[in-house]
Scaffold this motif. Structure first.
Motif, short mmCIF file in Angstrom:
data_model
loop_
_atom_site.label_atom_id
_atom_site.label_comp_id
_atom_site.label_asym_id
_atom_site.label_seq_id
_atom_site.Cartn_x
_atom_site.Cartn_y
_atom_site.Cartn_z
N THR A 10 -52.59 -0.89 1.43
CA THR A 10 -51.73 -1.72 2.36
C THR A 10 -50.50 -0.71 2.78
OG1 THR A 10 -50.34 -3.46 2.94
CG2 THR A 10 -50.05 -2.97 0.76
N THR A 11 -49.81 -0.70 3.91
CA THR A 11 -49.04 0.23 4.34
C THR A 11 -47.53 -0.56 4.22
OG1 THR A 11 -50.45 0.92 5.77
CG2 THR A 11 -48.22 1.60 6.21
N ILE A 12 -46.55 0.54 3.55
CA ILE A 12 -45.25 -0.05 3.73
C ILE A 12 -44.43 0.12 5.06
CG2 ILE A 12 -43.00 0.55 2.58
CD1 ILE A 12 -44.41 1.46 0.28
N THR A 13 -43.93 -0.71 5.53
CA THR A 13 -43.31 -0.54 6.95
C THR A 13 -41.89 0.04 6.72
OG1 THR A 13 -42.08 -2.72 6.62
CG2 THR A 13 -44.13 -2.95 7.51
N SER A 14 -41.28 0.28 7.91
CA SER A 14 -39.95 0.87 7.69
C SER A 14 -38.87 0.13 7.20
CB SER A 14 -39.71 1.29 9.28
OG SER A 14 -39.37 0.04 10.22
N LYS A 15 -39.11 -1.23 7.06
CA LYS A 15 -38.30 -2.29 6.55
C LYS A 15 -38.33 -2.44 5.11
CE LYS A 15 -37.34 -4.86 10.59
NZ LYS A 15 -37.24 -6.38 11.05
N GLY A 16 -39.33 -1.70 4.54
CA GLY A 16 -39.89 -1.78 3.02
C GLY A 16 -40.83 -3.02 2.79
N GLN A 17 -41.63 -3.56 3.81
CA GLN A 17 -42.26 -4.64 3.61
C GLN A 17 -43.88 -4.30 3.65
OE1 GLN A 17 -41.01 -6.79 7.13
NE2 GLN A 17 -39.67 -7.86 5.92
N ILE A 18 -44.58 -5.01 2.77
CA ILE A 18 -45.86 -4.93 2.70
C ILE A 18 -46.76 -6.12 2.64
CG2 ILE A 18 -45.79 -2.79 1.05
CD1 ILE A 18 -46.78 -4.85 -1.24
N THR A 19 -47.76 -6.02 3.55
CA THR A 19 -48.62 -7.26 3.59
C THR A 19 -49.53 -7.14 2.55
OG1 THR A 19 -48.32 -7.04 5.92
CG2 THR A 19 -50.32 -8.52 5.01
N LEU A 20 -49.71 -8.65 1.53
CA LEU A 20 -50.57 -8.54 0.64
C LEU A 20 -51.85 -8.99 1.06
CD1 LEU A 20 -48.55 -10.67 -1.94
CD2 LEU A 20 -49.06 -8.22 -1.96
N PRO A 21 -53.03 -8.22 0.97
CA PRO A 21 -54.23 -8.48 1.47
C PRO A 21 -54.58 -9.93 1.12
CG PRO A 21 -54.30 -6.37 0.41
CD PRO A 21 -52.94 -6.91 0.04
N SER A 22 -55.32 -10.41 2.01
CA SER A 22 -55.78 -11.92 1.80
C SER A 22 -56.47 -12.22 0.49
CB SER A 22 -56.65 -12.47 3.09
OG SER A 22 -57.91 -11.66 3.10
#
Length: 87
Positions: free
Chosen positions: A6-18
């Motif tokens: 997954t990719t880390i956004t500019s806000k430091g967030q990640i999406t956990l894969p389903s």
């Protein structure tokens, strides 16, 4: 489950894969525990509220703050500073 990325956004967030969310039984709005272990990031889903309370109590006992009720002017801020300075 195999490794997924997954990719880390500019806000430091990640999406956990389903697949990961389903494997842990996670749902929107649920709290999870995030732990850094060396170079690993561990995400745990607490099984129940009692488990979370037990973990918080253990951490507070280790920090020496369990059972301490802060009151204005009692030196609580200095106590916390000293505990953090020791670690």
């Amino acid at each position: 489950m195999s490794t997924v990325y997954t990719t880390i956004t500019s806000k430091g967030q990640i999406t956990l894969p389903s697949a990961a969310r389903h494997a842990l039984g996670l749902h929107p709005g649920q709290k999870v525990a995030v732990t850094v272990d060396g170079s690993r990031l561990i995400i745990d889903a607490p099984h129940d509220l009692d488990a979370v309370r037990a973990q918080l109590r253990a951490e507070a006992e280790t920090a020496g703050t369990w059972g301490v009720v802060p009151q204005a002017g009692d030196g609580w801020a200095a106590h916390v500073r000293n505990k953090h300075a020791e670690s």
